[in-house]
Design an enzyme around this catalytic site. Structure first.
Site, PDB file in Angstrom:
ATOM      1  N   GLU A  68     100.122  93.348 108.668  1.00 36.73           N
ATOM      2  CA  GLU A  68     100.597  93.463 107.273  1.00 36.73           C
ATOM      3  C   GLU A  68     102.111  93.317 107.189  1.00 36.73           C
ATOM      4  O   GLU A  68     102.758  93.951 106.344  1.00 36.73           O
ATOM      5  CB  GLU A  68     100.163  94.788 106.632  1.00 36.73           C
TER       6      GLU A  68
HETATM    7  C1  LIG Z   1      94.772  93.669 115.465  1.00 38.21           C
HETATM    8  C2  LIG Z   1      95.330  92.722 114.459  1.00 38.21           C
HETATM    9  C3  LIG Z   1      94.745  92.632 113.208  1.00 38.21           C
HETATM   10  C4  LIG Z   1      95.231  91.710 112.272  1.00 38.21           C
HETATM   11  N1  LIG Z   1      94.579  91.555 111.069  1.00 38.21           N
HETATM   12  C5  LIG Z   1      94.910  90.494 110.280  1.00 38.21           C
HETATM   13  C6  LIG Z   1      94.107  90.155 109.145  1.00 38.21           C
HETATM   14  O1  LIG Z   1      93.123  90.828 108.822  1.00 38.21           O
HETATM   15  N2  LIG Z   1      94.443  89.051 108.433  1.00 38.21           N
HETATM   16  C7  LIG Z   1      95.515  88.269 108.758  1.00 38.21           C
HETATM   17  O2  LIG Z   1      95.740  87.280 108.082  1.00 38.21           O
HETATM   18  N3  LIG Z   1      96.309  88.582 109.813  1.00 38.21           N
HETATM   19  C8  LIG Z   1      96.025  89.659 110.578  1.00 38.21           C
HETATM   20  N4  LIG Z   1      96.796  89.966 111.673  1.00 38.21           N
HETATM   21  C9  LIG Z   1      97.974  89.159 111.955  1.00 38.21           C
HETATM   22  C10 LIG Z   1      99.270  89.928 111.716  1.00 38.21           C
HETATM   23  O3  LIG Z   1      99.465  90.136 110.355  1.00 38.21           O
HETATM   24  C11 LIG Z   1     100.405  89.141 112.408  1.00 38.21           C
HETATM   25  O4  LIG Z   1     100.219  89.308 113.805  1.00 38.21           O
HETATM   26  C12 LIG Z   1     101.762  89.605 111.965  1.00 38.21           C
HETATM   27  O5  LIG Z   1     101.999  89.246 110.628  1.00 38.21           O
HETATM   28  C13 LIG Z   1     102.896  89.034 112.840  1.00 38.21           C
HETATM   29  O6  LIG Z   1     102.766  87.659 113.010  1.00 38.21           O
HETATM   30  P1  LIG Z   1     102.843  87.051 114.484  1.00 38.21           P
HETATM   31  O7  LIG Z   1     101.878  87.801 115.317  1.00 38.21           O
HETATM   32  O8  LIG Z   1     102.682  85.592 114.401  1.00 38.21           O
HETATM   33  O9  LIG Z   1     104.289  87.407 115.010  1.00 38.21           O
HETATM   34  P2  LIG Z   1     105.596  86.531 114.770  1.00 38.21           P
HETATM   35  O10 LIG Z   1     105.693  86.163 113.332  1.00 38.21           O
HETATM   36  O11 LIG Z   1     105.645  85.453 115.765  1.00 38.21           O
HETATM   37  O12 LIG Z   1     106.731  87.614 115.080  1.00 38.21           O
HETATM   38  C14 LIG Z   1     107.199  87.885 116.410  1.00 38.21           C
HETATM   39  C15 LIG Z   1     108.433  88.804 116.292  1.00 38.21           C
HETATM   40  O13 LIG Z   1     109.461  88.124 115.564  1.00 38.21           O
HETATM   41  C16 LIG Z   1     109.881  88.896 114.458  1.00 38.21           C
HETATM   42  N5  LIG Z   1     110.161  88.021 113.324  1.00 38.21           N
HETATM   43  C17 LIG Z   1     109.473  86.948 112.904  1.00 38.21           C
HETATM   44  N6  LIG Z   1     110.047  86.436 111.811  1.00 38.21           N
HETATM   45  C18 LIG Z   1     111.101  87.207 111.516  1.00 38.21           C
HETATM   46  C19 LIG Z   1     112.083  87.200 110.502  1.00 38.21           C
HETATM   47  N7  LIG Z   1     112.099  86.288 109.519  1.00 38.21           N
HETATM   48  N8  LIG Z   1     113.048  88.161 110.523  1.00 38.21           N
HETATM   49  C20 LIG Z   1     113.051  89.115 111.484  1.00 38.21           C
HETATM   50  N9  LIG Z   1     112.139  89.163 112.471  1.00 38.21           N
HETATM   51  C21 LIG Z   1     111.177  88.229 112.484  1.00 38.21           C
HETATM   52  C22 LIG Z   1     108.721  89.826 114.146  1.00 38.21           C
HETATM   53  O14 LIG Z   1     109.180  91.009 113.496  1.00 38.21           O
HETATM   54  C23 LIG Z   1     108.168  90.095 115.542  1.00 38.21           C
HETATM   55  O15 LIG Z   1     108.895  91.136 116.140  1.00 38.21           O
HETATM   56  C24 LIG Z   1      96.357  90.915 112.597  1.00 38.21           C
HETATM   57  C25 LIG Z   1      96.961  91.038 113.846  1.00 38.21           C
HETATM   58  C26 LIG Z   1      96.456  91.901 114.777  1.00 38.21           C
HETATM   59  C27 LIG Z   1      97.095  91.948 116.137  1.00 38.21           C
END
Ligand SMILES: Cc1cc2nc3c(=O)[nH]c(=O)nc-3n(C[C@H](O)[C@H](O)[C@H](O)COP(=O)(O)OP(=O)(O)OC[C@H]3O[C@@H](n4cnc5c(N)ncnc54)[C@H](O)[C@@H]3O)c2cc1C
Length: 593
Positions: free
Chosen positions: A434
């Site tokens: 989220e």
């Molecule tokens: C168990 C689980 C359940 C989930 N459930 C759902 C679901 O039901 N539906 C759904 O759609 N998604 C779901 N997700 C996905 C989740 O919302 C994403 O993993 C999350 O939004 C982060 O995206 P990412 O993993 O690609 O990390 P990334 O976006 O690659 O981020 C990696 C790091 O970079 C930082 N970062 C990235 N961009 C910025 C920025 N602009 N400024 C500062 N820092 C930044 C982040 O804070 C993080 O520390 C789920 C994930 C998990 C693990």
């Protein structure tokens, strides 16, 4: 192993004394929320959580959800528990009567949700996502879509999901690639979504996926994203289930925590989807779901903290180790000052987070129902300011509290059978999904502070000033100390807001480098504000009611002021001084050995 007992006294105190349940109950449409009815609901929710969900938490973690040939089985007991959840009417609690809901205030639903989540976070995720999907359809879905899906979803017969994430599109949803090609009155959806919570399961007969995708000629970026309803089974005109749609679960993830909650890779192959609202406005609609879901994930921080605290407290009372510092024999570890410090950090922060979450829930009710437009607007602005704080601060603190819970258990905390480790593992996801804490903090600093020149934050600080005058009237020594710490905290917020407003336009990197410390500062001070209000109410009630509870509340608020709120000036320094240093370190220097 300790069993979950809902902290009903503190919940009711927070609802009545801090969040203004009495006033919320007077809002149009909430007349049913009389004190007696609310008390009865809380009692029943507490029983359901303790008797049905809590016993499945540890076994569900051990067994996990399992995937086989596109189908997912949840752990033993989950199906039965979900059936009881539906039969008990819990799914329908916060929704309008139009769709079969019970129309209760968000404040009441929040307390119930906290209990379900404390007892079994993995289970609670299914209703959490369903509620978000219902909100999106209520606000943006056509009448036909509402008629087809809402009744079944509000009843809990069908569940909902939120399909945003793709391998290349996580925090940055502008990169979503899934396609939606128009075909008659519907679209054909194709693409892969990852990490979809309860994307596939065996708890309900149908799953209503809300999916972000792009139409063929959509503009690049977030302005070209649309939202679609893609049911697992298509629905016939008479409401019965028709053929299986082209939405399939390719696998589920092996994770650090929330093992019972299936996290699905979803593949959409020419699946029939129905547009929600207008084309290219999908992200705005998705924000409806995300805001509700962000609040709920913040509440997960509160719920896990409460559960971890209860477990640690029970252990600390039983485990005998070391001698009394005052002399004498061996004692339970709860007698040691450092264990008491850890337990009080857990308790005081949990109560502060709960109070803030409930106050925000009540503000959501006022924003939705108050007859006076100005009141609605003011409360909505407060909610918008505080949602990233509730989400970011409560989840970051939830991890700290769960980690303290492990520490209180010593070596046994690291061993799975005590259950303390599960809370830490489960809590770890809450700062990631989220929207990560970094994303919440960017939202807070960018949209909620800089964009409006800090107006809502300053209005809140004015409110704190007026409250300071109230605190000043008390001669109680604890309240005097709390008042001093809160005033210093408010000043720290004020200076940070001024810094952000002054620098956001010219030194954007340095401003955002301090975003997470600022979010933490806001949480620490907003929590301190609630603990100060709690202390004032406790002092007034000391002679009239449950003396032990009110004395404990005063002591807990004093502890929070002395040990937590006191961090505010240092956090301000991180925002206004330390942050720029982050940007001056060359990338290569971070690699240096
Ligand atoms: C168990 C689980 C359940 C989930 N459930 C759902 C679901 O039901 N539906 C759904 O759609 N998604 C779901 N997700 C996905 C989740 O919302 C994403 O993993 C999350 O939004 C982060 O995206 P990412 O993993 O690609 O990390 P990334 O976006 O690659 O981020 C990696 C790091 O970079 C930082 N970062 C990235 N961009 C910025 C920025 N602009 N400024 C500062 N820092 C930044 C982040 O804070 C993080 O520390 C789920 C994930 C998990 C693990």
């Amino acid at each position: 192993m300790s069993a979950y007992v809902a902290p009903l006294k503190d919940m009711k105190f927070a609802m009545k004394e801090l969040a203004g349940l009495g006033e919320v109950g007077k809002l149009p449409g909430y007349e049913e929320a009389t004190p007696d009815t609310v008390d009865a609901i809380l009692e029943e929710a507490s029983k359901f959580s303790s008797q049905v969900l809590d016993p499945l938490n540890y076994s569900g973690d051990l067994e996990g959800s399992r995937w086989s040939d596109g189908a997912v089985s949840t752990p033993k007991g989950f199906k039965e528990a979900y059936r009881k959840y539906v039969e008990g009417g819990w799914a329908a609690l916060p929704f309008g009567a139009e769709w079969g809901g019970q129309g209760l205030p968000k404040l009441v639903a929040t307390a119930v949700e906290e209990m379900l989540t404390s007892a079994n976070m993995s289970f609670s995720l299914c209703p959490l996502l369903t509620q978000g999907a219902i909100h999106a359809l209520e606000l943006a879905g056509s009448q036909a879509l509402q008629k087809t899906f809402l009744g079944k979803m509000v009843a809990g017969d069908w569940t909902g999901t939120m399909n945003l994430t793709e391998p290349q599109a996580g925090s940055d949803l502008a990169l979503v690639r899934s396609k939606a090609v128009p075909e008659g009155d519907h679209y054909r959806i194709s693409g892969q979504k990852i990490f979809i919570t309860y994307g596939e399961h065996d708890l309900a007969e149908n799953i209503v996926h809300l999916v972000l995708a792009r139409t063929p000629d959509a503009p690049e970026g977030v302005k070209g994203i649309s939202l679609f309803v893609v049911p697992k089974f298509l629905v016939k005109p008479d409401g019965s289930l028709g053929e299986r749609n082209g939405a399939r679960c390719a696998s589920i993830e092996h994770k650090l925590g929330i093992h019972a909650s299936p996290t699905a890779v979803m593949v959409y192959e020419n699946a029939v989807g129905f547009l929600v609202g207008e084309e290219n406005k999908g992200l705005a609609y998705m924000f409806i779901m995300m805001n509700a879901a962000r609040f709920s994930v913040g509440l997960e921080g509160v719920a896990i903290s409460e559960r971890a605290f209860q477990r640690a407290l029970a252990y600390a009372r039983e485990r005998v180790q070391g001698r009394d510092l005052n002399g004498g024999g061996t004692v339970p570890i709860i007698r040691h000052p450092d264990v008491r410090r850890m337990l009080m950090l857990m308790k005081s922060q949990t109560e502060a987070m709960r109070a803030l979450a409930y106050v925000v829930a009540a503000a959501l009710d006022v924003a939705a129902r108050h007859p006076d437009e100005k009141m609605r607007q003011q409360n909505q602005a407060f909610v918008d300011l505080m949602i990233p704080v509730v989400k970011g601060w409560s989840t970051e603190t939830g991890i700290e509290v769960a980690s303290l819970g492990v520490q209180v258990h010593g070596g046994m905390g690291f061993i799975e059978e005590t259950g303390a480790a599960q809370h830490l593992r489960d809590a770890r996801i809450t700062t990631i999904y989220e929207g990560t804490t970094g994303i919440q903090a960017n939202d807070l600093v960018g949209r909620k502070i800089a964009r409006e020149g800090g107006a809502t934050a300053k209005a809140w600080l004015e409110h704190l000033k007026a409250f300071d005058a109230e605190l000043a009237k008390s001669g109680n020594a604890d309240l005097k100390a709390i008042r001093g710490a809160l005033a210093a905290g408010a000043a720290a917020v004020g200076e940070s807001v001024d810094y952000i407003v002054a620098h956001a336009g010219k030194d954007v990197m340095a401003t955002f480098a301090g975003a997470v410390p600022f979010l933490k500062l806001m949480g620490v001070v907003a929590g301190g504000w609630q603990m100060a209000r709690a202390a004032l109410a406790a002092e007034k009630n000391l002679r009239s009611g449950d003396k032990a509870f009110f004395e404990a509340k005063l002591a807990t608020a004093r502890f929070y002021a002395d040990q937590v709120l006191v961090q505010a000036p240092a956090l301000r320094d991180t925002v206004v001084k330390g942050a720029s240093a982050v940007m001056t370190i060359p990338d290569d220097a971070m690699l240096a050995a």
